[in-house]
Design a protein around this motif. Structure first.
Motif, mmCIF file in Angstrom:
data_model
loop_
_atom_site.group_PDB
_atom_site.id
_atom_site.type_symbol
_atom_site.label_atom_id
_atom_site.label_comp_id
_atom_site.label_asym_id
_atom_site.label_seq_id
_atom_site.Cartn_x
_atom_site.Cartn_y
_atom_site.Cartn_z
ATOM 1 N N GLY A 1 -29.289 -16.617 14.046
ATOM 2 C CA GLY A 1 -28.554 -17.860 14.213
ATOM 3 C C GLY A 1 -28.243 -18.597 12.929
ATOM 4 O O GLY A 1 -27.617 -19.666 12.968
ATOM 5 N N THR A 2 -28.628 -18.065 11.768
ATOM 6 C CA THR A 2 -28.364 -18.749 10.500
ATOM 7 C C THR A 2 -26.921 -18.523 10.067
ATOM 8 O O THR A 2 -26.353 -17.447 10.228
ATOM 9 N N LEU A 3 -26.321 -19.572 9.501
ATOM 10 C CA LEU A 3 -24.928 -19.562 9.075
ATOM 11 C C LEU A 3 -24.854 -19.324 7.574
ATOM 12 O O LEU A 3 -25.574 -19.960 6.790
ATOM 13 N N TRP A 4 -23.944 -18.433 7.144
ATOM 14 C CA TRP A 4 -23.774 -18.057 5.752
ATOM 15 C C TRP A 4 -22.302 -18.207 5.380
ATOM 16 O O TRP A 4 -21.409 -17.887 6.181
ATOM 17 N N VAL A 5 -22.028 -18.675 4.149
ATOM 18 C CA VAL A 5 -20.653 -18.997 3.748
ATOM 19 C C VAL A 5 -20.384 -18.535 2.314
ATOM 20 O O VAL A 5 -21.298 -18.382 1.507
ATOM 21 N N THR A 6 -19.094 -18.326 2.005
ATOM 22 C CA THR A 6 -18.681 -18.015 0.635
ATOM 23 C C THR A 6 -17.199 -18.310 0.472
ATOM 24 O O THR A 6 -16.464 -18.428 1.456
ATOM 25 N N GLY A 7 -16.763 -18.431 -0.790
ATOM 26 C CA GLY A 7 -15.344 -18.583 -1.083
ATOM 27 C C GLY A 7 -14.948 -19.955 -1.573
ATOM 28 O O GLY A 7 -15.766 -20.724 -2.087
ATOM 29 N N ASP A 8 -13.676 -20.252 -1.401
ATOM 30 C CA ASP A 8 -13.097 -21.503 -1.883
ATOM 31 C C ASP A 8 -13.613 -22.681 -1.052
ATOM 32 O O ASP A 8 -13.768 -22.580 0.167
ATOM 33 N N ASN A 9 -13.856 -23.817 -1.722
ATOM 34 C CA ASN A 9 -14.470 -24.962 -1.054
ATOM 35 C C ASN A 9 -13.798 -26.275 -1.436
ATOM 36 O O ASN A 9 -14.413 -27.334 -1.337
ATOM 37 N N TRP A 10 -12.523 -26.212 -1.852
ATOM 38 C CA TRP A 10 -11.873 -27.426 -2.377
ATOM 39 C C TRP A 10 -11.731 -28.504 -1.304
ATOM 40 O O TRP A 10 -11.769 -29.705 -1.615
ATOM 41 N N ALA A 11 -11.601 -28.114 -0.045
ATOM 42 C CA ALA A 11 -11.468 -29.090 1.036
ATOM 43 C C ALA A 11 -12.769 -29.292 1.799
ATOM 44 O O ALA A 11 -12.790 -29.978 2.808
ATOM 45 N N GLY A 12 -13.856 -28.702 1.304
ATOM 46 C CA GLY A 12 -15.133 -28.799 1.991
ATOM 47 C C GLY A 12 -15.287 -27.829 3.139
ATOM 48 O O GLY A 12 -16.168 -27.992 3.993
ATOM 49 N N GLN A 13 -14.454 -26.784 3.167
ATOM 50 C CA GLN A 13 -14.447 -25.878 4.312
ATOM 51 C C GLN A 13 -15.717 -25.040 4.451
ATOM 52 O O GLN A 13 -15.957 -24.470 5.517
ATOM 53 N N LEU A 14 -16.526 -24.975 3.409
ATOM 54 C CA LEU A 14 -17.786 -24.242 3.519
ATOM 55 C C LEU A 14 -18.885 -25.087 4.172
ATOM 56 O O LEU A 14 -19.915 -24.556 4.595
ATOM 57 N N GLY A 15 -18.692 -26.397 4.192
ATOM 58 C CA GLY A 15 -19.662 -27.266 4.838
ATOM 59 C C GLY A 15 -20.951 -27.466 4.067
ATOM 60 O O GLY A 15 -21.939 -27.942 4.618
ATOM 61 N N THR A 16 -20.960 -27.107 2.786
ATOM 62 C CA THR A 16 -22.190 -27.209 1.998
ATOM 63 C C THR A 16 -22.465 -28.638 1.524
ATOM 64 O O THR A 16 -23.588 -28.955 1.167
ATOM 65 N N GLY A 17 -21.407 -29.468 1.465
ATOM 66 C CA GLY A 17 -21.582 -30.849 1.049
ATOM 67 C C GLY A 17 -21.520 -31.072 -0.439
ATOM 68 O O GLY A 17 -21.554 -32.221 -0.889
ATOM 69 N N ASP A 18 -21.417 -29.984 -1.240
ATOM 70 C CA ASP A 18 -21.370 -30.187 -2.688
ATOM 71 C C ASP A 18 -20.014 -29.813 -3.294
ATOM 72 O O ASP A 18 -19.781 -30.039 -4.470
ATOM 73 N N GLY A 19 -19.103 -29.248 -2.508
ATOM 74 C CA GLY A 19 -17.746 -28.995 -2.968
ATOM 75 C C GLY A 19 -17.589 -27.839 -3.938
ATOM 76 O O GLY A 19 -16.482 -27.588 -4.425
ATOM 77 N N ARG A 20 -18.664 -27.132 -4.239
ATOM 78 C CA ARG A 20 -18.564 -26.038 -5.210
ATOM 79 C C ARG A 20 -18.105 -24.752 -4.522
ATOM 80 O O ARG A 20 -18.510 -24.443 -3.404
ATOM 81 N N ASN A 21 -17.261 -23.985 -5.234
ATOM 82 C CA ASN A 21 -16.867 -22.670 -4.746
ATOM 83 C C ASN A 21 -18.035 -21.695 -4.880
ATOM 84 O O ASN A 21 -18.882 -21.843 -5.768
ATOM 85 N N LEU A 22 -18.054 -20.685 -4.031
ATOM 86 C CA LEU A 22 -19.106 -19.677 -4.053
ATOM 87 C C LEU A 22 -18.493 -18.288 -4.112
ATOM 88 O O LEU A 22 -17.397 -18.071 -3.577
ATOM 89 N N ASN A 23 -19.185 -17.341 -4.744
ATOM 90 C CA ASN A 23 -18.722 -15.956 -4.687
ATOM 91 C C ASN A 23 -19.776 -15.019 -4.102
ATOM 92 O O ASN A 23 -19.649 -13.802 -4.184
ATOM 93 N N ARG A 24 -20.823 -15.608 -3.514
ATOM 94 C CA ARG A 24 -21.797 -14.846 -2.740
ATOM 95 C C ARG A 24 -22.090 -15.615 -1.462
ATOM 96 O O ARG A 24 -22.103 -16.842 -1.449
ATOM 97 N N PHE A 25 -22.346 -14.888 -0.391
ATOM 98 C CA PHE A 25 -22.746 -15.545 0.848
ATOM 99 C C PHE A 25 -24.090 -16.235 0.648
ATOM 100 O O PHE A 25 -25.037 -15.658 0.120
ATOM 101 N N GLU A 26 -24.155 -17.482 1.082
ATOM 102 C CA GLU A 26 -25.423 -18.197 1.007
ATOM 103 C C GLU A 26 -25.579 -19.109 2.214
ATOM 104 O O GLU A 26 -24.605 -19.498 2.861
#
Length: 282
Positions: free
Chosen positions: A129-154
């Motif tokens: 049930g854990t959610l993992w995200v990566t990629g562009d985050n300019w609009a906050g679409q990763l939901g991480t709250g810090d706005g940084r882009n990622l190139n690995r799933f975390e």
């Protein structure tokens, strides 16, 4: 097998159980687990091993049970629940730790249950049930709250010490390199980390306070700090999970565990002083 526009639906395949359409390309999964692709392939999103356009469905992978696509990238979920990706990767949406396009499907994760892709980002959730995200985050679409882009799933987590019940903090008040201390009673930005699955039970941690990776400084001889821009040997840990579900981080280079008080990998065997709870921080 042509490029003539159609104004009504025409049959092009049989025994299909799943379909997905990206930007100018299509995938079709048949009942036998064979994945087929057609259309524009400029970034390798069909997974054919090249970037040549196809004007008819061609087989690209087998043993597939589910598929999804982003704008120019593709996902294939295999029967063993491993996630395979191909295509455009400029924003790191393939989650492979770089920004290089892939012309063939390569494995990106395991124990995956479902996945989805956006224009330049990707998300999946695992069987736990854990959610993992990566990629562009300019609009906050990763939901991480810090706005940084990622190139690995975390996945977004907090760590709480089993020994003193306090949260781990990348404490910028105690040094510009953000040394780790288990010294906070609440979860905030400085106490939030991204857990990166490197495969084979190997992980890395990214601090939300600095946006940088946790490093076992001086090859494990000094307190861990959150100050590295890339993952290497000093930033890689083995994740040990006890029978009760608490975890410990074993430093790859010296095979010793990171302690809650010193944050130096100096303990030879797992025990209360190296155990942490992983807290879901979404």
């Amino acid at each position: 097998g042509d490029t003539i526009r159609r104004h009504i639906f025409v049959q092009v395949a049989t025994s299909v159980k799943a379909i997905a359409a990206g930007s100018y390309f299509s995938l079709a999964l048949k009942n036998d687990g064979v994945l087929y692709g057609t259309g524009w392939n400029g970034f390798g999103q069909l997974g054919t091993g090249d970037n040549t356009r196809r004007i008819g469905f061609v087989p690209v992978s087998g043993d597939v049970k589910a598929i999804a696509v982003g704008y120019f990238h593709s996902f294939a979920l295999k029967s063993n629940n491993t996630l395979w990706v191909a295509g455009y990767n400029k924003s790191g949406m393939l989650g492979l730790g770089d920004n290089t396009d892939r012309f063939s499907f390569v494995q990106a994760a395991s124990t995956v249950k479902a996945m989805a892709g956006g224009m330049a980002h990707s998300i999946f959730f695992k069987s736990d049930g854990t959610l993992w995200v990566t990629g562009d985050n300019w609009a906050g679409q990763l939901g991480t709250g810090d706005g940084r882009n990622l190139n690995r799933f975390e996945k977004k987590i907090g760590l709480r010490s089993y020994k003193n019940n306090l949260y781990v903090c990348a404490d910028l008040n105690l040094g510009p390199e953000a040394p780790l201390y288990s010294n906070r009673d609440a979860l905030g930005l400085w106490e939030t980390f991204g857990l990166i699955d490197l495969g084979n039970n190997r992980v890395a941690l990214r601090s939300y306070a600095t946006g940088l990776y946790v490093c076992a400084e001086n090859a494990g001889a000094s307190r861990a700090v959150a100050n590295r821009s890339a993952i290497g040997a000093w930033e890689t840990f083995r994740l040990y999970t006890s029978a009760s579900g608490v975890v410990a981080f074993k430093f790859e280079l010296n095979n010793k565990y990171l302690r809650f008080d010193s944050f130096i990998p100096e303990q030879a065997l797992p025990g209360p002083g190296v155990y942490f709870y992983i807290i879901n921080a979404w």
